[in-house]
Design a protein around this motif. Structure first.
Motif, PDB file in Angstrom:
ATOM      1  N   UNK A  19      29.877  -1.062 -24.318  1.00  0.00           N
ATOM      2  CA  UNK A  19      31.304  -1.161 -24.050  1.00  0.00           C
ATOM      3  C   UNK A  19      31.715  -0.283 -22.878  1.00  0.00           C
ATOM      4  N   UNK A  20      31.084   0.865 -22.823  1.00  0.00           N
ATOM      5  CA  UNK A  20      31.370   1.763 -21.697  1.00  0.00           C
ATOM      6  C   UNK A  20      30.983   1.107 -20.371  1.00  0.00           C
ATOM      7  N   UNK A  21      29.901   0.398 -20.422  1.00  0.00           N
ATOM      8  CA  UNK A  21      29.428  -0.265 -19.219  1.00  0.00           C
ATOM      9  C   UNK A  21      30.466  -1.263 -18.699  1.00  0.00           C
ATOM     10  N   UNK A  22      31.077  -1.966 -19.609  1.00  0.00           N
ATOM     11  CA  UNK A  22      32.049  -2.972 -19.219  1.00  0.00           C
ATOM     12  C   UNK A  22      33.255  -2.331 -18.518  1.00  0.00           C
ATOM     13  N   UNK A  23      33.686  -1.193 -19.055  1.00  0.00           N
ATOM     14  CA  UNK A  23      34.803  -0.486 -18.431  1.00  0.00           C
ATOM     15  C   UNK A  23      34.428  -0.082 -17.016  1.00  0.00           C
ATOM     16  N   UNK A  24      33.219   0.396 -16.889  1.00  0.00           N
ATOM     17  CA  UNK A  24      32.754   0.830 -15.570  1.00  0.00           C
ATOM     18  C   UNK A  24      32.757  -0.344 -14.589  1.00  0.00           C
ATOM     19  N   UNK A  25      32.283  -1.465 -15.070  1.00  0.00           N
ATOM     20  CA  UNK A  25      32.243  -2.651 -14.205  1.00  0.00           C
ATOM     21  C   UNK A  25      33.656  -3.016 -13.766  1.00  0.00           C
ATOM     22  N   UNK A  26      34.590  -2.978 -14.682  1.00  0.00           N
ATOM     23  CA  UNK A  26      35.977  -3.288 -14.340  1.00  0.00           C
ATOM     24  C   UNK A  26      36.513  -2.338 -13.289  1.00  0.00           C
ATOM     25  N   UNK A  27      36.204  -1.056 -13.481  1.00  0.00           N
ATOM     26  CA  UNK A  27      36.680  -0.064 -12.525  1.00  0.00           C
ATOM     27  C   UNK A  27      36.125  -0.334 -11.135  1.00  0.00           C
TER      28      UNK A  27
END
Ligand code: ZN
Length: 92
Positions: free
Chosen positions: A1-9
């Motif tokens: 889930x953290x990865x997804x946030x990073x991708x969005x950022x």
């Protein structure tokens, strides 16, 4: 889930960065260049100019673009010197 946030950022940052925008615009330019003329050639010095921002002058119903006002004036003095019939042949 953290990865997804990073991708969005990263995506948001990428879109917001002017540099990224320019990179995309550059790609589009190459494509658009073949379809419609997005660039014009300054008949005085042979430089490629952007019609949207360049100085322009009309000669024999055709519009010409210049990199500077000085060259536009130069052109208007003796347009035939720059767009004479011999230069109509496309040679580079
Ligand atoms: Zn020029």
């Amino acid at each position: 889930m953290k990865f997804r946030v990073l991708v969005n950022m990263v995506l948001v940052a990428g879109l917001a960065l002017p540099f990224a925008g320019q990179a995309w615009a550059g790609k589009d330019d190459k494509k658009a260049d073949q379809k419609a003329a997005k660039e014009a050639v300054d008949p005085v010095c042979g430089m490629t100019v952007d019609p949207a921002t360049a100085e322009k002058a009309t000669f024999k119903g055709k519009t010409y673009y210049f990199c500077s006002l000085d060259e536009k004036k130069e052109f208007e003095k003796t347009p035939e010197k720059f767009v004479g019939t011999d230069k109509d042949k496309k040679k580079k």
